[in-house]
Design a protein around this motif. Structure first.
Motif, PDB file in Angstrom:
ATOM      1  N   LEU A  12      15.844 -33.446  13.437  1.00  0.00           N
ATOM      2  CA  LEU A  12      14.797 -32.694  12.745  1.00  0.00           C
ATOM      3  C   LEU A  12      13.869 -32.004  13.743  1.00  0.00           C
ATOM      4  O   LEU A  12      13.413 -30.886  13.501  1.00  0.00           O
ATOM      5  CB  LEU A  12      14.000 -33.617  11.814  1.00  0.00           C
ATOM      6  N   GLY A  13      13.609 -32.658  14.857  1.00  0.00           N
ATOM      7  CA  GLY A  13      12.786 -32.048  15.897  1.00  0.00           C
ATOM      8  C   GLY A  13      13.443 -30.802  16.473  1.00  0.00           C
ATOM      9  O   GLY A  13      12.780 -29.785  16.708  1.00  0.00           O
ATOM     10  N   LEU A  14      14.747 -30.866  16.687  1.00  0.00           N
ATOM     11  CA  LEU A  14      15.484 -29.697  17.178  1.00  0.00           C
ATOM     12  C   LEU A  14      15.480 -28.572  16.154  1.00  0.00           C
ATOM     13  O   LEU A  14      15.307 -27.398  16.505  1.00  0.00           O
ATOM     14  CB  LEU A  14      16.924 -30.075  17.527  1.00  0.00           C
ATOM     15  N   GLU A  15      15.681 -28.932  14.894  1.00  0.00           N
ATOM     16  CA  GLU A  15      15.653 -27.918  13.831  1.00  0.00           C
ATOM     17  C   GLU A  15      14.273 -27.272  13.764  1.00  0.00           C
ATOM     18  O   GLU A  15      14.159 -26.050  13.640  1.00  0.00           O
ATOM     19  CB  GLU A  15      16.010 -28.533  12.477  1.00  0.00           C
ATOM     20  N   LEU A  16      13.222 -28.080  13.879  1.00  0.00           N
ATOM     21  CA  LEU A  16      11.856 -27.557  13.835  1.00  0.00           C
ATOM     22  C   LEU A  16      11.616 -26.575  14.980  1.00  0.00           C
ATOM     23  O   LEU A  16      11.078 -25.482  14.760  1.00  0.00           O
ATOM     24  CB  LEU A  16      10.845 -28.715  13.897  1.00  0.00           C
ATOM     25  N   ALA A  17      12.037 -26.937  16.179  1.00  0.00           N
ATOM     26  CA  ALA A  17      11.866 -26.048  17.332  1.00  0.00           C
ATOM     27  C   ALA A  17      12.627 -24.735  17.132  1.00  0.00           C
ATOM     28  O   ALA A  17      12.101 -23.655  17.420  1.00  0.00           O
ATOM     29  CB  ALA A  17      12.334 -26.744  18.611  1.00  0.00           C
ATOM     30  N   ALA A  18      13.847 -24.831  16.603  1.00  0.00           N
ATOM     31  CA  ALA A  18      14.655 -23.629  16.366  1.00  0.00           C
ATOM     32  C   ALA A  18      14.011 -22.737  15.303  1.00  0.00           C
ATOM     33  O   ALA A  18      13.963 -21.506  15.457  1.00  0.00           O
ATOM     34  CB  ALA A  18      16.071 -24.027  15.933  1.00  0.00           C
ATOM     35  N   LYS A  19      13.503 -23.348  14.233  1.00  0.00           N
ATOM     36  CA  LYS A  19      12.865 -22.570  13.163  1.00  0.00           C
ATOM     37  C   LYS A  19      11.588 -21.904  13.666  1.00  0.00           C
ATOM     38  O   LYS A  19      11.302 -20.761  13.317  1.00  0.00           O
ATOM     39  CB  LYS A  19      12.539 -23.451  11.951  1.00  0.00           C
ATOM     40  N   ARG A  20      10.822 -22.614  14.490  1.00  0.00           N
ATOM     41  CA  ARG A  20       9.601 -22.018  15.055  1.00  0.00           C
ATOM     42  C   ARG A  20       9.939 -20.820  15.940  1.00  0.00           C
ATOM     43  O   ARG A  20       9.258 -19.798  15.896  1.00  0.00           O
ATOM     44  CB  ARG A  20       8.827 -23.060  15.861  1.00  0.00           C
ATOM     45  N   GLN A  21      11.008 -20.950  16.741  1.00  0.00           N
ATOM     46  CA  GLN A  21      11.415 -19.850  17.613  1.00  0.00           C
ATOM     47  C   GLN A  21      11.896 -18.660  16.788  1.00  0.00           C
ATOM     48  O   GLN A  21      11.538 -17.511  17.062  1.00  0.00           O
ATOM     49  CB  GLN A  21      12.521 -20.307  18.572  1.00  0.00           C
ATOM     50  N   GLU A  22      12.694 -18.923  15.770  1.00  0.00           N
ATOM     51  CA  GLU A  22      13.188 -17.844  14.907  1.00  0.00           C
ATOM     52  C   GLU A  22      12.022 -17.154  14.194  1.00  0.00           C
ATOM     53  O   GLU A  22      11.998 -15.926  14.060  1.00  0.00           O
ATOM     54  CB  GLU A  22      14.180 -18.397  13.886  1.00  0.00           C
ATOM     55  N   HIS A  23      11.035 -17.928  13.768  1.00  0.00           N
ATOM     56  CA  HIS A  23       9.844 -17.384  13.111  1.00  0.00           C
ATOM     57  C   HIS A  23       9.100 -16.448  14.071  1.00  0.00           C
ATOM     58  O   HIS A  23       8.711 -15.338  13.694  1.00  0.00           O
ATOM     59  CB  HIS A  23       8.941 -18.539  12.652  1.00  0.00           C
ATOM     60  N   ALA A  24       8.927 -16.881  15.315  1.00  0.00           N
ATOM     61  CA  ALA A  24       8.249 -16.054  16.319  1.00  0.00           C
ATOM     62  C   ALA A  24       9.049 -14.780  16.608  1.00  0.00           C
ATOM     63  O   ALA A  24       8.478 -13.692  16.739  1.00  0.00           O
ATOM     64  CB  ALA A  24       8.035 -16.858  17.603  1.00  0.00           C
ATOM     65  N   ASP A  25      10.377 -14.921  16.693  1.00  0.00           N
ATOM     66  CA  ASP A  25      11.237 -13.757  16.939  1.00  0.00           C
ATOM     67  C   ASP A  25      11.144 -12.757  15.793  1.00  0.00           C
ATOM     68  O   ASP A  25      11.078 -11.534  16.020  1.00  0.00           O
ATOM     69  CB  ASP A  25      12.690 -14.189  17.137  1.00  0.00           C
ATOM     70  N   ARG A  57      10.105 -23.959   5.479  1.00  0.00           N
ATOM     71  CA  ARG A  57      10.931 -25.022   6.072  1.00  0.00           C
ATOM     72  C   ARG A  57      10.186 -25.691   7.239  1.00  0.00           C
ATOM     73  O   ARG A  57      10.271 -26.913   7.408  1.00  0.00           O
ATOM     74  CB  ARG A  57      12.276 -24.454   6.538  1.00  0.00           C
ATOM     75  N   ILE A  58       9.460 -24.909   8.023  1.00  0.00           N
ATOM     76  CA  ILE A  58       8.682 -25.464   9.129  1.00  0.00           C
ATOM     77  C   ILE A  58       7.654 -26.463   8.599  1.00  0.00           C
ATOM     78  O   ILE A  58       7.524 -27.573   9.123  1.00  0.00           O
ATOM     79  CB  ILE A  58       8.002 -24.341   9.945  1.00  0.00           C
ATOM     80  N   VAL A  59       6.944 -26.087   7.560  1.00  0.00           N
ATOM     81  CA  VAL A  59       5.941 -26.976   6.962  1.00  0.00           C
ATOM     82  C   VAL A  59       6.619 -28.239   6.431  1.00  0.00           C
ATOM     83  O   VAL A  59       6.115 -29.358   6.621  1.00  0.00           O
ATOM     84  CB  VAL A  59       5.157 -26.247   5.843  1.00  0.00           C
ATOM     85  N   GLN A  60       7.767 -28.071   5.792  1.00  0.00           N
ATOM     86  CA  GLN A  60       8.528 -29.202   5.268  1.00  0.00           C
ATOM     87  C   GLN A  60       8.916 -30.166   6.399  1.00  0.00           C
ATOM     88  O   GLN A  60       8.734 -31.385   6.284  1.00  0.00           O
ATOM     89  CB  GLN A  60       9.776 -28.653   4.578  1.00  0.00           C
ATOM     90  N   LEU A  61       9.435 -29.623   7.490  1.00  0.00           N
ATOM     91  CA  LEU A  61       9.833 -30.452   8.626  1.00  0.00           C
ATOM     92  C   LEU A  61       8.632 -31.142   9.265  1.00  0.00           C
ATOM     93  O   LEU A  61       8.705 -32.313   9.632  1.00  0.00           O
ATOM     94  CB  LEU A  61      10.577 -29.603   9.666  1.00  0.00           C
ATOM     95  N   GLU A  62       7.540 -30.400   9.395  1.00  0.00           N
ATOM     96  CA  GLU A  62       6.330 -30.994   9.974  1.00  0.00           C
ATOM     97  C   GLU A  62       5.834 -32.154   9.112  1.00  0.00           C
ATOM     98  O   GLU A  62       5.400 -33.178   9.639  1.00  0.00           O
ATOM     99  CB  GLU A  62       5.230 -29.940  10.126  1.00  0.00           C
ATOM    100  N   ASN A  63       5.913 -32.007   7.800  1.00  0.00           N
ATOM    101  CA  ASN A  63       5.483 -33.082   6.907  1.00  0.00           C
ATOM    102  C   ASN A  63       6.383 -34.312   7.022  1.00  0.00           C
ATOM    103  O   ASN A  63       5.914 -35.436   6.878  1.00  0.00           O
ATOM    104  CB  ASN A  63       5.439 -32.601   5.458  1.00  0.00           C
ATOM    105  N   ILE A  64       7.665 -34.101   7.284  1.00  0.00           N
ATOM    106  CA  ILE A  64       8.584 -35.224   7.461  1.00  0.00           C
ATOM    107  C   ILE A  64       8.320 -35.914   8.795  1.00  0.00           C
ATOM    108  O   ILE A  64       8.242 -37.142   8.882  1.00  0.00           O
ATOM    109  CB  ILE A  64      10.055 -34.750   7.395  1.00  0.00           C
ATOM    110  N   LEU A  65       8.178 -35.111   9.845  1.00  0.00           N
ATOM    111  CA  LEU A  65       8.019 -35.666  11.191  1.00  0.00           C
ATOM    112  C   LEU A  65       6.613 -36.168  11.482  1.00  0.00           C
ATOM    113  O   LEU A  65       6.437 -37.097  12.266  1.00  0.00           O
ATOM    114  CB  LEU A  65       8.419 -34.617  12.238  1.00  0.00           C
ATOM    115  N   LEU A  66       5.625 -35.554  10.862  1.00  0.00           N
ATOM    116  CA  LEU A  66       4.224 -35.919  11.114  1.00  0.00           C
ATOM    117  C   LEU A  66       3.532 -36.217   9.786  1.00  0.00           C
ATOM    118  O   LEU A  66       2.646 -35.484   9.373  1.00  0.00           O
ATOM    119  CB  LEU A  66       3.509 -34.766  11.820  1.00  0.00           C
ATOM    120  N   PRO A  67       3.916 -37.286   9.109  1.00  0.00           N
ATOM    121  CA  PRO A  67       3.313 -37.557   7.811  1.00  0.00           C
ATOM    122  C   PRO A  67       1.828 -37.849   7.934  1.00  0.00           C
ATOM    123  O   PRO A  67       1.372 -38.397   8.935  1.00  0.00           O
ATOM    124  CB  PRO A  67       4.084 -38.787   7.311  1.00  0.00           C
ATOM    125  N   ASP A  68       1.091 -37.454   6.910  1.00  0.00           N
ATOM    126  CA  ASP A  68      -0.343 -37.728   6.876  1.00  0.00           C
ATOM    127  C   ASP A  68      -0.551 -39.233   6.769  1.00  0.00           C
ATOM    128  O   ASP A  68       0.117 -39.909   5.987  1.00  0.00           O
ATOM    129  CB  ASP A  68      -1.015 -37.044   5.676  1.00  0.00           C
TER     130      ASP A  68
END
Length: 71
Positions: A12-25, A57-68
């Motif tokens: 999930l961390g790898l997917e998050l990094a890839a999605k963030r990069q694609e978003h920036a691109d 999807r980024i927000v979804q992944l962040e919520n999974i990896l960094l739950p409140d």
């Protein structure tokens, strides 16, 4: 929700990094297209839609990896 295994967390961390990069691109591409002499409005709209889907999807992944933490 069950705790994540280290492998799941890493994937999930790898997917998050890839999605963030694609978003920036996409953001850079949209800026470049918007500033061009004859902007392709349809292409820009499709890219913006894809960017919004990525953001969701980024927000979804962040919520999974960094739950409140409920205090």
């Amino acid at each position: 929700m069950l705790p994540l295994t280290k492998e799941q967390e890493a994937a999930l961390g790898l997917e998050l990094a890839a999605k963030r990069q694609e978003h920036a691109d996409l953001n850079a591409a949209i800026e470049m297209l918007t500033e061009s002499h004859v902007p392709d409005r349809m292409l820009i709209q499709r890219l913006k839609k894809r960017k919004l889907m990525l953001k969701d999807r980024i927000v979804q992944l962040e919520n999974i990896l960094l739950p409140d933490i409920i205090a």
